[in-house]
Write a protein that holds these residues in place. Structure first.
Motif: not given
Length: 281
Positions: A156-169
């Motif tokens: 019952x959840x949706x997940x977004x796996x960040x895959x862009x080149x600009x990583x983040x803290x």
């Protein structure tokens, strides 16, 4: 002429009395009524007693016939009545079954309407969390889906796996998720941990991974972003890079030992999580 002499009386024999002789004479003259022979009756002439017997017999036969007819009529009445009652009962049984079937149909329709109501209320609640609901992401071509385009559904959840080149803290990653009306992932079950482990891939180095919504407070307790204490503890046991106060999941590690205690200023990818738009009840 010689005079006939009466025989001499024998000595000792009684001399009959005159009264006895008269009685004997009267008895021999004619028989009494009781001694008379009855005259034979003609067989062709019926007797009164015979007529009375036949009348009684005829009356009994007639009465028996009437009683028999009454019994037969009563039996026929009961048979017809019972047949009619059986037909009525059969009709009532069919009607009862029809009513039961209609009741079940109505109950099913009511339950379906309740489920639809709850589903619509859930969808409305999710939409209300957005300042501006991204209709084109949730409902492309005017057909709504549980998750936004590019997100993956699990339970019952949706997940977004960040895959862009600009990583983040860690903080920047969480801010990015909030802009999407979500937050960093909160892992609640082993099954969810396995799902995440299957969807993250190695990149750059063995020390880089994906930020989780788990951090350490001032009392050294590990808390998720929704305020709950962590109870899973899937930490890497051996020393693994600089130790920090934020949880980083490393790809390729065992499912139950893949979390690293990393520094929050390290740049990494991350995982956002939000509730599904469409939920079945």
């Amino acid at each position: 002429m010689h005079e006939v002499k009466a025989p001499a009386k024998e000595e000792g024999s009684p001399v009959p009395d005159k009264k006895e002789e008269q009685t004997l004479h009267s008895q021999t003259e004619k028989p009494s009524d009781e001694e008379r022979t009855p005259e034979p009756r003609s067989e062709s002439a019926p007797n009164f007693h015979d007529f009375q017997y036949f009348n009684v017999l005829a009356a009994f036969a007639a009465t028996f016939s009437v009683i028999l007819l009454v019994i037969v009529a009563v039996l026929i009445y009961f048979v017809v009545t019972m047949s009619s009652e059986r037909v009525k009962l059969g009709g009532l049984s069919v009607e009862n079954q029809r009513l039961i079937a209609e009741k079940r149909i109505l109950e099913n329709k009511t339950e379906e309407m309740i489920r639809q109501r709850d589903s619509l209320n859930w969808t409305l609640g999710v939409m209300m969390k957005f300042t501006t609901f991204p209709m084109e992401k949730f409902c492309p071509q005017k057909k709504c889906q549980p998750c936004q385009t590019g997100w993956i559904q699990f339970q019952e959840k949706c997940y977004y796996f960040y895959s862009e080149s600009s990583w983040k803290t860690w903080n920047d990653s969480r801010e990015y998720c909030k802009q999407e009306n979500s937050d960093l992932i909160v892992t609640e079950t082993v099954e969810e941990q396995e799902f995440v482990s299957e969807n993250i891939k190695y990149y750059y180095s063995n020390f880089h991974g994906f930020w989780l919504g788990l951090r350490q407070d001032s009392d050294k307790n590990w808390l998720w972003v929704d305020g709950r204490n962590d109870t899973l503890g899937f930490w890497i046991q051996e020393p693994f890079g600089p130790v920090g106060s934020y949880a980083l999941m490393i790809p390729g590690r065992p499912t139950n030992a893949s979390w690293d205690k990393a520094e929050g200023e390290m740049w990494n990818k991350f995982i956002c999580e939000q509730e599904i738009l469409l939920k079945s009840f």
